[in-house]
Structures are given as C-alpha cells and as structure tokens.
Scaffold this active site. Sequence first.
Site, PDB file in Angstrom:
ATOM      1  N   SER A  70       0.515  -1.094  -0.026  1.00 24.46           N
ATOM      2  CA  SER A  70       0.330  -0.267   0.090  1.00 24.46           C
ATOM      3  C   SER A  70       0.884   1.382  -0.033  1.00 24.46           C
ATOM      4  O   SER A  70       0.430   2.204  -0.309  1.00 24.46           O
ATOM      5  CB  SER A  70      -0.953   0.321   0.813  1.00 24.46           C
ATOM      6  OG  SER A  70      -0.505  -0.307   2.631  1.00 24.46           O
ATOM      7  N   HIS A  95      -6.017  -3.708  -0.975  1.00 26.65           N
ATOM      8  CA  HIS A  95      -5.616  -2.248  -2.368  1.00 26.65           C
ATOM      9  C   HIS A  95      -5.689  -3.774  -3.518  1.00 26.65           C
ATOM     10  O   HIS A  95      -5.859  -3.038  -4.583  1.00 26.65           O
ATOM     11  CB  HIS A  95      -4.358  -1.849  -2.309  1.00 26.65           C
ATOM     12  CG  HIS A  95      -4.029  -1.263  -0.453  1.00 26.65           C
ATOM     13  ND1 HIS A  95      -4.772   0.581  -0.982  1.00 26.65           N
ATOM     14  CD2 HIS A  95      -3.350  -1.090   0.591  1.00 26.65           C
ATOM     15  CE1 HIS A  95      -4.952   0.551   0.174  1.00 26.65           C
ATOM     16  NE2 HIS A  95      -4.622  -0.471   0.498  1.00 26.65           N
ATOM     17  N   LYS A 115     -11.804  -0.219   1.201  1.00 23.39           N
ATOM     18  CA  LYS A 115     -11.516   0.631   0.316  1.00 23.39           C
ATOM     19  C   LYS A 115     -12.187   0.656  -1.245  1.00 23.39           C
ATOM     20  O   LYS A 115     -13.166   1.181  -0.951  1.00 23.39           O
ATOM     21  CB  LYS A 115      -9.789  -0.569   0.018  1.00 23.39           C
ATOM     22  CG  LYS A 115      -8.984  -0.063   1.551  1.00 23.39           C
ATOM     23  CD  LYS A 115      -7.317  -0.684   0.967  1.00 23.39           C
ATOM     24  CE  LYS A 115      -7.174  -0.422   2.863  1.00 23.39           C
ATOM     25  NZ  LYS A 115      -5.961  -1.278   3.098  1.00 23.39           N
TER      26      LYS A 115
HETATM   27  C1  LIG Z   1      -5.944  -1.223   5.041  1.00 25.36           C
HETATM   28  C2  LIG Z   1      -5.365  -2.791   5.324  1.00 25.36           C
HETATM   29  C3  LIG Z   1      -5.698  -3.612   5.778  1.00 25.36           C
HETATM   30  C4  LIG Z   1      -7.132  -3.243   7.288  1.00 25.36           C
HETATM   31  O1  LIG Z   1      -8.307  -3.268   6.306  1.00 25.36           O
HETATM   32  P1  LIG Z   1      -9.731  -2.694   7.285  1.00 25.36           P
HETATM   33  O2  LIG Z   1     -10.687  -3.534   6.089  1.00 25.36           O
HETATM   34  O3  LIG Z   1      -9.148  -1.193   6.584  1.00 25.36           O
HETATM   35  O4  LIG Z   1      -9.338  -2.923   8.441  1.00 25.36           O
HETATM   36  C5  LIG Z   1      -5.420  -4.887   5.556  1.00 25.36           C
HETATM   37  N1  LIG Z   1      -4.747  -5.297   5.174  1.00 25.36           N
HETATM   38  C6  LIG Z   1      -4.075  -4.084   4.019  1.00 25.36           C
HETATM   39  C7  LIG Z   1      -2.904  -5.214   3.312  1.00 25.36           C
HETATM   40  C8  LIG Z   1      -4.181  -3.245   4.084  1.00 25.36           C
HETATM   41  O5  LIG Z   1      -3.793  -2.089   3.213  1.00 25.36           O
END
Ligand SMILES: *Cc1c(COP(=O)(O)O)cnc(C)c1O
Length: 397
Positions: free
Chosen positions: A185, A213, A244
Amino acid sequence: MDYLTDEKTQWIADEIAALKAQGLYNTIRTIDSPMDGHIVVNDQPVLNFCANNYLGLANHPRLKEAAKRAIDQYGIGPGAVRTIAGTMSLHVRLEQRLAEFKHAEAVITLQSGFTANLATIPALVGKGDVIFSDQLNHASIIDGCRLSRATIVSYEHNNVDDLQRKIAETTEYNRRLIVSDGVFSMDGDIAPLPDLLKVAQEHSILLMVDDAHGEGVLGRGGRGIVDHFGLHGQVDVEVGTMSKAFGVVGGIVAGKQVIIDWLRQRGRPFLFSSAMTVPDVAACLEAVDMLESSDELVTRLWANANLMKQEMKRLGFDIGSSETPIIPVMLGEAPLAQEFSKQLLANGVFAMAIGYPTVAKGKARIRVMNTAAHSQSDLEQALAAFEKVGKQLGVLS
Ligand SMILES: *Cc1c(COP(=O)(O)O)cnc(C)c1O
C-alpha cells in the site's frame, strides 16, 4: 497542547513532543462532507487524493439506497456474535455472492480487513510452526503473525530467491505458512504471486495473500489479485477488505471451503466480536452487484491513475515503482513531506504525507490515491498544484 500529566504519564507527553519535533505526529483532519473525489476539510472544499475509495462507492447513490432499504427490513445491528445470536440471511448472501464474484470455493466475512488477518493467521499456525512473511507486509498481517505465536521469518520484499533461502534454512518447524500483501500500500507494487505459489507448492506450504488494495482494483472487473494472475483455486487463503474499493467496511477471507469452515470454528474475531452491521452488508452486496454487471468504474480508475502517473513523471517527480493506482511521490525527509502536504492543502488538494513508522526513515512521501471519482479537470487541477508546490519547495527545478 499542554497535557495535564503526572509521574506515570509524563513520558507519554515527552514522546508526543518528540514526534511533533520530528514531523512525525499524525494530524487528523476533520471532514465535513461525504467521502468522495471532492470533500470539505476545515470548511474548505478540496480535491481528495487520500482515501482508498478507489471506485468512488463510499458515497454512491446505489449503495446508500441499498443500505436504507436493508435497515427498513433488518434494522441496524447484528445483536451479538454470529455463533451465539445466529447469522442474518443478509450476511450469508454476501458471503455467497463474494465467493461467486471471486471464483472462490467459500468466503467468510469479518468486521474489517485488520480483524480478518487476526482471525486467519492464528487459526492456521501456532506455536512450533513457522511463517514466512514479506518484510513490508501490512501491520495487521504482522500482528496476526505475532498473535499466532508461530516463529516469524521475514524475507526480503518481493524476493522469491530470498524466500527460498529462508525456507531451506528453516528446518525446525511443524506447519508452515507463506504470507504476503497482494498490493503493497505504500509503494503500489504487486507481489509476485505466481512465483510465491510455485515455491509454496514445491514445498507444500500454505499460501496466504492479503489483497486489501487489489480488491476492486486488480483482475477482471476488480476481482482481485488471484484473478489478475489467473490462479483461481490455487492460493489457499485470500484476505481482503470492503473498506477500500468497496467503499464501506468489512473483512473478507476467501479460499478453500475447509479453511473457511475452520475459521467459523477457530477465528477468534469471528467467535468473540459481532458481525458487520446491516447497512454495511447491504451496501457491500450492492457493490458486488455493480462490479459484476459493469467494469466501467474499474476502467475509469485505471485511466485516471495512468494519466496521473504519466504527468507526474513528466513534471519530474520521483514516483517510485508503482504498478497500481497508488502513486508515491517520493520526497525523502518527513518534515518536507509534511510541508508539501500542507502547501497542497492551501492550494485545494488533500494528499497525505506519510513518514516513519509507516514507511522507512528517509523515505517520506506524499501518497496520491487515485479514484474513479475524479474528473479530467480534477486531475489537471491537482497536477497544477503539485507543480506549483514542487517548485516552491525546491523539489522540482
Ligand atoms: C487496509 C489494509 C488492511 C486493513 O483493512 P481494514 O478493512 O481497513 O481493516 C489490511 N491489510 C492490508 C494489506 C491493508 O492495506
């Protein structure tokens, strides 16, 4: 701010002061509008390049309508954990629809991507086992690994040769797991999943990818990294999020039926924390329907991202090695990145500075999150602001 402290808490105030001095203190802006391409920050309308709202679904009329309809039918909350109060048909339907969408045997949903990792990793490995973890994996994977009490062996970022070496060196173990982010990310690069799979198969090691992502971004119509590489049914576990690209909230674990059934028995955040709320689930169902019926939003996301990348490079910015709609504008020191972000905001562009500990020291950056919610003129306006601030701060000549 001067804190009221005593002997027990003074050290915290000192730490906070140190963060501020180093330009590493998180200032959280208040948003007075829905999350979208344009938002209102501190009463000022700005272009938003901070959110992971890749497809612009966070404020989409279809998702809002679906959530309202579901509230009328099912209320708001799930009441208790699913193993105790039962599970609503809505949650079951979302899991079935997600499994179909991703061509996975089965899916379990959790409250967030973070808890999906905390549920999955300790259910698969424990004391006496070993986890091979990419050095740049997300904090929630790292915490899931720690909770499992398995031995954690980290390998160099996206380096399959190093992974092979580490596997060969690690002989004292019971069970084994390889885990990697799908899309990283902070840099926007993609894990070499086919190579990881080859290694996993060769040594008969469980393979897990966290596609937070990649969900809604990679693959046909946003079906994710497994679809992107055509590896359906081969990656043991795929974790994802609906916070996301789906624009809502909620964690996904997709994979083999046997693993998903096991998580319903042994995934602690599933057993000891309540499910997603009704409006969340209904909105996510609508998002799946939209993605299944059209790839228009995914196509627009990529067109916007490609244009931004091309123009950022043309302006002379170092944008790293992104292969996705995430653009890291590399600036180096954290105070410069913070000042850059502040100046952008003064010019109507909200784009976050990211520094240590989220990225390594000396690798501070502005992270530009592209979305399908931006128009061509939004992109032009953003690029003009980047050029102006870049020159002001001596990043561009
Ligand atoms: C954003 C993210 C998460 C967390 O996701 P949420 O649903 O916001 O808790 C987990 N793993 C990765 C790789 C992320 O980028």
